[in-house]
Enzyme design. Structure first.
Site, PDB file in Angstrom:
ATOM      1  CD  GLU A  91      -2.821  -1.215   1.952  1.00  0.00           C
ATOM      2  OE1 GLU A  91      -3.684  -1.788   2.194  1.00  0.00           O
ATOM      3  OE2 GLU A  91      -2.546  -1.239   3.297  1.00  0.00           O
ATOM      4  CB  CYS A 104       3.162   7.177   3.705  1.00  0.00           C
ATOM      5  SG  CYS A 104       3.635   5.868   4.760  1.00  0.00           S
ATOM      6  CB  CYS A 111       7.427  -5.374   8.655  1.00  0.00           C
ATOM      7  SG  CYS A 111       8.922  -4.016   9.236  1.00  0.00           S
ATOM      8  CB  CYS A 115       7.000  -2.921  16.167  1.00  0.00           C
ATOM      9  SG  CYS A 115       7.947  -2.562  15.511  1.00  0.00           S
ATOM     10  CB  CYS A 118       3.192  -2.312  13.541  1.00  0.00           C
ATOM     11  SG  CYS A 118       3.007  -1.745  11.964  1.00  0.00           S
ATOM     12  CB  SER A 241       9.931   3.910  15.051  1.00  0.00           C
ATOM     13  OG  SER A 241       9.178   4.094  14.019  1.00  0.00           O
ATOM     14  CG  LEU A 242      12.506   6.249  21.454  1.00  0.00           C
ATOM     15  CD1 LEU A 242      14.058   5.374  21.480  1.00  0.00           C
ATOM     16  CD2 LEU A 242      12.858   7.551  21.889  1.00  0.00           C
ATOM     17  CB  CYS A 361       0.691   5.693  11.451  1.00  0.00           C
ATOM     18  SG  CYS A 361       1.529   7.462  11.175  1.00  0.00           S
TER      19      CYS A 361
HETATM   20  N1  SAH Z   1       9.894   0.205   9.682  1.00  0.00           N
HETATM   21  C1  SAH Z   1       9.619   1.345   9.927  1.00  0.00           C
HETATM   22  C2  SAH Z   1       8.705   2.547   8.754  1.00  0.00           C
HETATM   23  C3  SAH Z   1       7.224   1.716   8.807  1.00  0.00           C
HETATM   24  S1  SAH Z   1       5.827   2.485   9.692  1.00  0.00           S
HETATM   25  C4  SAH Z   1       9.799   2.244  11.297  1.00  0.00           C
HETATM   26  O1  SAH Z   1       9.485   1.437  12.083  1.00  0.00           O
HETATM   27  O2  SAH Z   1       9.648   3.381  11.482  1.00  0.00           O
HETATM   28  C5  SAH Z   1       6.199   4.671   9.880  1.00  0.00           C
HETATM   29  C6  SAH Z   1       6.230   4.459  11.820  1.00  0.00           C
HETATM   30  O3  SAH Z   1       4.304   4.448  12.710  1.00  0.00           O
HETATM   31  C7  SAH Z   1       6.328   4.441  12.390  1.00  0.00           C
HETATM   32  O4  SAH Z   1       6.995   4.820  13.641  1.00  0.00           O
HETATM   33  C8  SAH Z   1       5.669   3.277  13.163  1.00  0.00           C
HETATM   34  O5  SAH Z   1       6.577   2.595  14.669  1.00  0.00           O
HETATM   35  C9  SAH Z   1       4.596   3.534  13.253  1.00  0.00           C
HETATM   36  N2  SAH Z   1       3.046   2.439  13.504  1.00  0.00           N
HETATM   37  C10 SAH Z   1       3.276   1.290  13.532  1.00  0.00           C
HETATM   38  N3  SAH Z   1       2.517   1.205  14.111  1.00  0.00           N
HETATM   39  C11 SAH Z   1       1.874   1.627  14.439  1.00  0.00           C
HETATM   40  C12 SAH Z   1      -0.068   2.099  14.823  1.00  0.00           C
HETATM   41  N4  SAH Z   1      -0.249   0.908  15.301  1.00  0.00           N
HETATM   42  N5  SAH Z   1      -0.490   3.160  15.187  1.00  0.00           N
HETATM   43  C13 SAH Z   1       0.537   4.435  15.270  1.00  0.00           C
HETATM   44  N6  SAH Z   1       1.416   4.152  15.077  1.00  0.00           N
HETATM   45  C14 SAH Z   1       1.944   2.901  14.309  1.00  0.00           C
END
Ligand code: SAH
Length: 389
Positions: A91, A104, A111, A115, A118, A241-242, A361
């Protein structure tokens, strides 16, 4: 063998032209036709001789991923579901705003990082996307939006929004629908390093998309060696992404932290700041109710990032089916932000866009044929837990 020109960055295109016995300037011409003009065949390339056009048609194609679905949300956010073959789909999301249009982009089918909050991570992992599949998302969106002024169209970007890039004036007036790109779609971009860098070089190339380095942002879950490689190869804006202020919690939310713990991540961010287009790193922090959103954790976060020139972007959690987390309340987010600001940090709250079409996101799921068995493993664990209750 037929070459897909969308797979070639400027250097690769020069090599391809040399292979055809052509001068390097042909690469510039081709880049302009393919990426500026959005050409998908060689017939209209009027400044290229008929003979060469025939040669090109015999040896090359211009083929982006095909569009399976094209959905527009109530707020104008637009999402494309793109076929990348063998049962996988990815997407891309376009987010129109007053002063800019952000695309985006996904970098992998699925992936591998898992996480916990996500939805892409939950789908498992299939494979890295090729350069054509990555830049093809920008190629398709630019074409679709140019022909649909409602969904984007020309916009003027005031110079004061972003200012000028060092090493060359930024375009103050941008007559293109996509003014910014964020590598924040499906996948971990630094885990597909070479293809992502080639695609980003096309985004930056004046003969292709001509975006300044500050308008291209790569977001990573924290692959430390990748951050260092990016410094050398293609120093665009960096988001990290901290999501947690300490290793104990981050190990749980972002499991790659067990390999590259926070101390190493902070050191890599500090090294990156030297080349970062705006001189800072963006820390992303998803707001999960009762998990990482307390005032104590805000203080801990402020202390942690103090030594790194940065901004903090708080992302209200976007839920999806079957996930145990909840979004922090607006009050909790406000309080958290206040603590960061009091500590002298710049903290913003990301506006949720396109959630009615699952384009926000963390909601990008596409369609992934998991090859890593992790989805099956998780389902088996869940079934065992259920059975033992
Ligand atoms: N793998 C990369 C880029 C993809 S995610 C990364 O981790 O940065 C883009 C952003 O969306 C990241 O900061 C991720 O942690 C956040 N994200 C993932 N799942 C989410 C959710 N359910 N709600 C809000 N943000 C989320």
């Amino acid at each position: 063998m037929t070459v897909n020109l969308l797979d070639l960055d400027h250097e690769a295109l020069k090599a391809f032209c040399a292979g055809l016995g052509e001068k390097p300037f042909r690469a510039k011409q081709l880049l302009r036709w393919v990426h500026h003009a959005g050409a998908d065949n060689f017939g209209n390339m009027t400044d290229i001789s008929r003979l060469l056009r025939v040669k090109l048609a015999e040896s090359a194609v211009i083929t982006p991923p095909s569009v399976l679905r094209d959905t527009t949300a109530a707020d104008g956010t637009r999402k494309w579901l793109l076929d990348v073959g063998t049962g996988n789909a990815i997407e891309s999301v376009f987010i129109p705003e007053e002063s800019r249009g952000t695309l985006c982009i996904s970098s992998q089918a699925g992936c591998a990082l898992e996480c916990s909050f996500c939805s892409t991570g939950r789908q498992g992992f299939n494979r890295n996307l090729g350069v054509a599949e990555i830049i093809g998302q920008l190629w398709l969106a630019s074409r679709a939006l140019k022909s649909d002024p409602q969904g984007g169209g020309a916009r003027t970007v005031p110079a004061e929004v972003d200012g000028a890039d060092e090493g060359g004036a930024d375009v103050a007036t941008v007559d293109r629908p996509v003014s910014n790109v964020v590598m924040m779609g499906m996948g971990e971009p630094l885990a597909n390093f070479d293809n992502v860098v080639s695609a980003m070089r096309l985004m930056l190339d004046d003969h292709a998309y001509g975006l300044s380095r500050r308008r291209v942002t790569l977001s990573t879950a924290g692959l430390v060696p990748g951050i260092d490689r990016l410094r050398e190869a293609c120093p665009v804006s960096l988001a990290v992404s901290l999501h947690a202020p300490n290793d104990r919690l981050r190990d749980e939310l972002v499991p790659i932290n067990r390999k590259y713990p926070i101390r190493e991540l902070m050191a890599a961010c500090l090294r990156y700041v030297d080349v970062a287009p705006r001189g800072y790193v963006m820390f992303e922090y998803v707001m999960l109710a009762g998990i990482n959103d307390s005032v104590t954790q805000a203080r801990e976060l402020a202390a942690l990032v103090k030594s790194v020139p940065c901004k903090v972007n708080l992302i209200p959690f976007n839920p999806f089916p079957g996930i145990p987390y909840q979004r922090s309340s607006a009050e909790a987010i406000g309080r958290f932000r206040e603590v960061l600001m009091q500590a002298g940090l710049i903290a913003t709250v990301r506006k949720t866009r396109g959630d009615d079409i699952d384009a926000a996101c963390g909601q990008l799921a596409g369609q992934v044929k998991d090859r890593t068995k992790r989805v099956r493993r998780r389902e088996a664990t869940a079934a065992t837990m259920e059975a033992s209750r």
